[in-house]
Design an enzyme around this catalytic site. Structure first.
Site, short mmCIF file in Angstrom:
data_model
loop_
_atom_site.label_atom_id
_atom_site.label_comp_id
_atom_site.label_asym_id
_atom_site.label_seq_id
_atom_site.Cartn_x
_atom_site.Cartn_y
_atom_site.Cartn_z
NE ARG A 98 63.48 26.84 49.12
CZ ARG A 98 63.25 27.64 50.17
NH1 ARG A 98 64.03 27.55 51.25
NH2 ARG A 98 62.24 28.50 50.14
CD GLU B 274 80.46 6.23 31.32
OE1 GLU B 274 80.22 6.75 30.21
OE2 GLU B 274 80.50 6.89 32.38
CB CYS C 231 82.63 12.07 28.38
SG CYS C 231 83.80 11.30 29.52
#
Length: 347
Positions: free
Chosen positions: A190, A53, A78
């Site tokens: 990986r 954001e 968040c």
């Protein structure tokens, strides 16, 4: 395609740029739309760096448009202070009136608090756009927070007649079953996962590096089972170049830098102990590359999320049998002369 879905799809595309680099954070993409046009976009690149954001907001040239815009984000913004301030607070402070969210954040530090905070600030919030696709994007992150263990990927290569290695080898190095393109793909995988796990016998037989030398990206954390501390400083896994976690019966008298010993009870459920300890180490995903005994342990417990099985274009007549599992492919690919079976555990 509906408008919200179009822009959340773009968020997902952006977020994928962070695959393998955002751990322990999720992959997140964000776009800002004004008058039917994208005026800013961004994604989370690395833990400790700005979130998606913030990068999208910073990309907007005319900041006055933000007060009339809509910000799209693949995962709930968040609401807590981590290495960076809460994105919710920034959205509220700037005064973006509309927020469209792909899916809620399962992390107990967020878990709906971001959405609640935005609504309480008077922002128009839309939730659950392409929710399944957004959850799939962060399958590792969701598994870690919801199941309290890493996302587990089983990977091996077997011959056409069902062997993963010959019975005896003249040198301590891998006997290649697959072609160079398949091996390069493995190195790409990986780079995308946080850790890679092998058993003692694989180290003794092959002396692997478990790195991404045929690709670009981060080397995964190396995890190895070594019940009786048979691995020596001469093996590549003990070169201290990469964080290495060793599961053993007891700790050695002297520990090396960057090598962590975890003592477990080898008479009890080994796989569960491993996943619990990896969770404690904040490891969200692990590729289990073998050998047969290690892979079969996880298969028998049904403790896995994906299986990636190569079938090479060779036969060896006798050798170490491949792990036994019901192959339920959701996708089959051909790589040169190799066949790749991709399976999902839906149980």
């Amino acid at each position: 395609m509906k408008t919200h879905e179009k822009y959340i799809k773009r968020c997902i595309e952006l977020a994928k740029n962070g695959l393998g680099t955002t751990y322990p954070n999720p992959m997140v993409g964000s776009v800002i739309v004004y008058d039917g046009k994208i005026i800013g976009e961004g994604w989370h690149k690395k833990a400790g760096e700005p979130h998606a954001e913030v990068n999208a907001i910073n990309a907007v040239k005319d900041k006055s448009l933000l007060k009339k815009a809509t910000i799209y984000v693949s995962l709930e913004p968040c609401s807590h202070f981590g290495k960076t301030p809460p994105c919710c607070d920034l959205i509220i402070k700037i005064g973006i009136p509309n927020v469209v969210i792909g899916t809620a954040d399962p992390n107990e530090k967020v878990a709906g608090n971001g959405i609640k905070k935005l609504i309480e600030a008077g922002i128009n919030v839309t939730i659950g756009i392409l929710e399944a696709e957004c959850n799939e994007l962060n399958k590792r992150f969701f598994t870690f927070h919801e199941k309290k263990r890493p996302y587990i990927i089983l990977k091996w290569a077997e011959t056409k007649d069902g062997f993963i290695a010959p019975l005896q080898k003249l040198e301590k190095k891998p006997v290649w079953i697959t072609n160079q393109y398949s091996r390069q793909l493995v190195h790409k995988w990986r780079s995308e996962e946080q850790a890679i796990l092998v058993g003692t016998q694989t180290v003794m037989d092959d002396n692997p590096k478990l790195d991404v030398r045929d690709w670009t990206g981060n080397n995964p954390i190396r995890v190895v089972l070594d019940q009786n501390n048979r691995i020596s400083n001469e093996h590549h896994l003990f070169d201290s170049n990469v964080k290495t976690i060793v599961f053993s019966k007891l700790k050695p008298a002297v520990e090396k830098e960057n090598i962590i010993f975890e003592v477990i009870d080898f008479e009890q459920n080994i796989a569960l102990q491993i996943t619990e300890r990896l969770y404690n180490h904040q490891i969200q995903s692990v590729i289990i590359e073998g050998g047969r005994k290690t892979l079969q342990t996880f298969i028998d417990l049904n403790l896995w999320d994906e299986a990636r099985i190569f079938i090479g274009d060779i036969q060896i007549s006798e050798g170490i049998k491949a792990p036994t599992m019901v192959k339920r492919p959701f996708e089959r690919l051909t790589i040169g002369g190799d066949e790749l079976i991709l399976s999902r555990n839906d149980d």
